[in-house]
Design a protein around this motif. Structure first.
Motif, mmCIF file in Angstrom:
data_model
loop_
_atom_site.group_PDB
_atom_site.id
_atom_site.type_symbol
_atom_site.label_atom_id
_atom_site.label_comp_id
_atom_site.label_asym_id
_atom_site.label_seq_id
_atom_site.Cartn_x
_atom_site.Cartn_y
_atom_site.Cartn_z
ATOM 1 N N ARG A 12 -0.274 -10.636 -5.611
ATOM 2 C CA ARG A 12 0.968 -9.859 -5.640
ATOM 3 C C ARG A 12 0.822 -8.637 -6.535
ATOM 4 N NH1 ARG A 12 5.029 -9.978 -9.056
ATOM 5 N NH2 ARG A 12 4.385 -11.950 -9.991
ATOM 6 N N ALA A 15 -1.211 -6.063 -4.731
ATOM 7 C CA ALA A 15 -0.423 -5.418 -3.680
ATOM 8 C C ALA A 15 0.562 -4.424 -4.292
ATOM 9 C CB ALA A 15 0.330 -6.474 -2.873
ATOM 10 N N ASP A 16 1.184 -4.795 -5.403
ATOM 11 C CA ASP A 16 2.112 -3.883 -6.075
ATOM 12 C C ASP A 16 1.383 -2.636 -6.561
ATOM 13 O OD1 ASP A 16 4.172 -5.644 -5.646
ATOM 14 O OD2 ASP A 16 4.154 -6.478 -7.682
ATOM 15 N N SER A 18 -1.356 -1.339 -5.332
ATOM 16 C CA SER A 18 -1.742 -0.534 -4.172
ATOM 17 C C SER A 18 -0.554 0.266 -3.658
ATOM 18 C CB SER A 18 -2.286 -1.443 -3.065
ATOM 19 O OG SER A 18 -2.620 -0.700 -1.919
ATOM 20 N N ARG A 19 0.628 -0.365 -3.603
ATOM 21 C CA ARG A 19 1.824 0.352 -3.140
ATOM 22 C C ARG A 19 2.184 1.482 -4.108
ATOM 23 N NH1 ARG A 19 3.427 -4.857 -1.355
ATOM 24 N NH2 ARG A 19 4.401 -5.312 -3.371
ATOM 25 N N ASN A 20 2.071 1.214 -5.400
ATOM 26 C CA ASN A 20 2.352 2.264 -6.383
ATOM 27 C C ASN A 20 1.424 3.457 -6.201
ATOM 28 O OD1 ASN A 20 4.465 0.946 -7.656
ATOM 29 N ND2 ASN A 20 3.173 -0.009 -9.196
ATOM 30 N N ARG A 21 0.150 3.161 -5.986
ATOM 31 C CA ARG A 21 -0.821 4.238 -5.799
ATOM 32 C C ARG A 21 -0.489 5.054 -4.554
ATOM 33 N NH1 ARG A 21 -5.975 5.351 -7.716
ATOM 34 N NH2 ARG A 21 -7.328 6.483 -6.272
ATOM 35 N N GLU A 22 -0.133 4.364 -3.466
ATOM 36 C CA GLU A 22 0.221 5.059 -2.230
ATOM 37 C C GLU A 22 1.469 5.916 -2.424
ATOM 38 O OE1 GLU A 22 0.632 1.983 0.631
ATOM 39 O OE2 GLU A 22 -1.517 1.524 0.716
ATOM 40 N N ARG A 23 2.456 5.404 -3.165
ATOM 41 C CA ARG A 23 3.669 6.180 -3.418
ATOM 42 C C ARG A 23 3.357 7.426 -4.238
ATOM 43 N NH1 ARG A 23 6.521 1.124 -4.111
ATOM 44 N NH2 ARG A 23 6.300 1.278 -6.365
#
Length: 214
Positions: A12, A15-16, A18-23
């Motif tokens: 988790r 995944a968090d 990775s999402r932060n990096r994408e944002r």
């Protein structure tokens, strides 16, 4: 806490992260298009909905972030070229789709970054650029084979057109011209159709021509 719970928590957290990096990358790309490469990193963090510490945990400095944006946009544009070629019924339809999707990636705003911002021999940037060149070149070649793309147009001509029409005009924000970009791209695409109605000055522009002049 059991081993299973620990493993789940690690997944988790990854995944968090990775999402932060994408944002961050998405927000930085939009901010760069609107305001240029000197926009404060604090503003990028705010747009991404993350703290400053999260931004700096993912990117060492502004140069690292800009490099990641360039890589991301070139990779996504390559994927768009490959998908257009695989899914469209003929080569010119693939070219039209690729041009419009590449415009959505805002590649014109990256041109100032690619001019002297990074080492000319950066192996990762060179590899991604070569992948994009091959993928976009395959689309243009397919359009030529379809007989619908005029013979005196080459890949460099197409990329110059995309770059020029997706670069924000001086003194304007990107969103002031977004409503016109696809309209003008379609006008240009109509001008690429064979047979040409007039002779073009000069010779077809290749990417090698552009790289020699940059």
């Amino acid at each position: 806490m059991t081993a299973t719970m620990v493993t789940h928590r690690k997944h988790r957290l990854r995944a968090d992260a990775s999402r932060n990096r994408e944002r961050i990358v998405a927000a930085a790309r939009e901010a760069l298009v609107e305001h240029g490469p000197d926009i404060p990193l604090d503003e990028i963090a705010r747009r991404a909905g993350v703290g400053n510490a999260t931004l700096y945990r993912n990117f060492a400095d502004r140069r690292d972030l800009l490099r990641t944006i360039v890589l991301s946009v070139m990779e996504r544009t390559t994927q768009q070229a490959q998908a257009a070629l695989a899914e469209e019924p003929d080569g010119f339809a693939a070219l039209q789709r690729f041009v419009h999707r590449a415009a959505d990636e805002r590649i014109g705003a990256l041109c100032p970054l690619l001019s002297g911002a990074f080492e000319a021999d950066d192996p990762e940037l060179l590899a991604v650029r070569d992948h994009l060149t091959r993928a976009a070149g395959a689309v243009v070649a397919a359009a030529h084979r379809s007989g619908r793309l005029r013979a005196d147009v080459a890949l460099g001509d197409v990329m110059v057109m995309i770059s020029q029409l997706t670069r924000p005009l001086p003194g304007t924000g990107c969103f002031d011209i977004d409503q016109f970009v696809h309209r003008h791209l379609q006008l240009f695409l109509d001008g690429l159709r064979a047979p040409g109605r007039s002779a073009l000055p000069g010779t077809p522009t290749t990417l090698e021509d552009l790289q020699r002049k940059s």
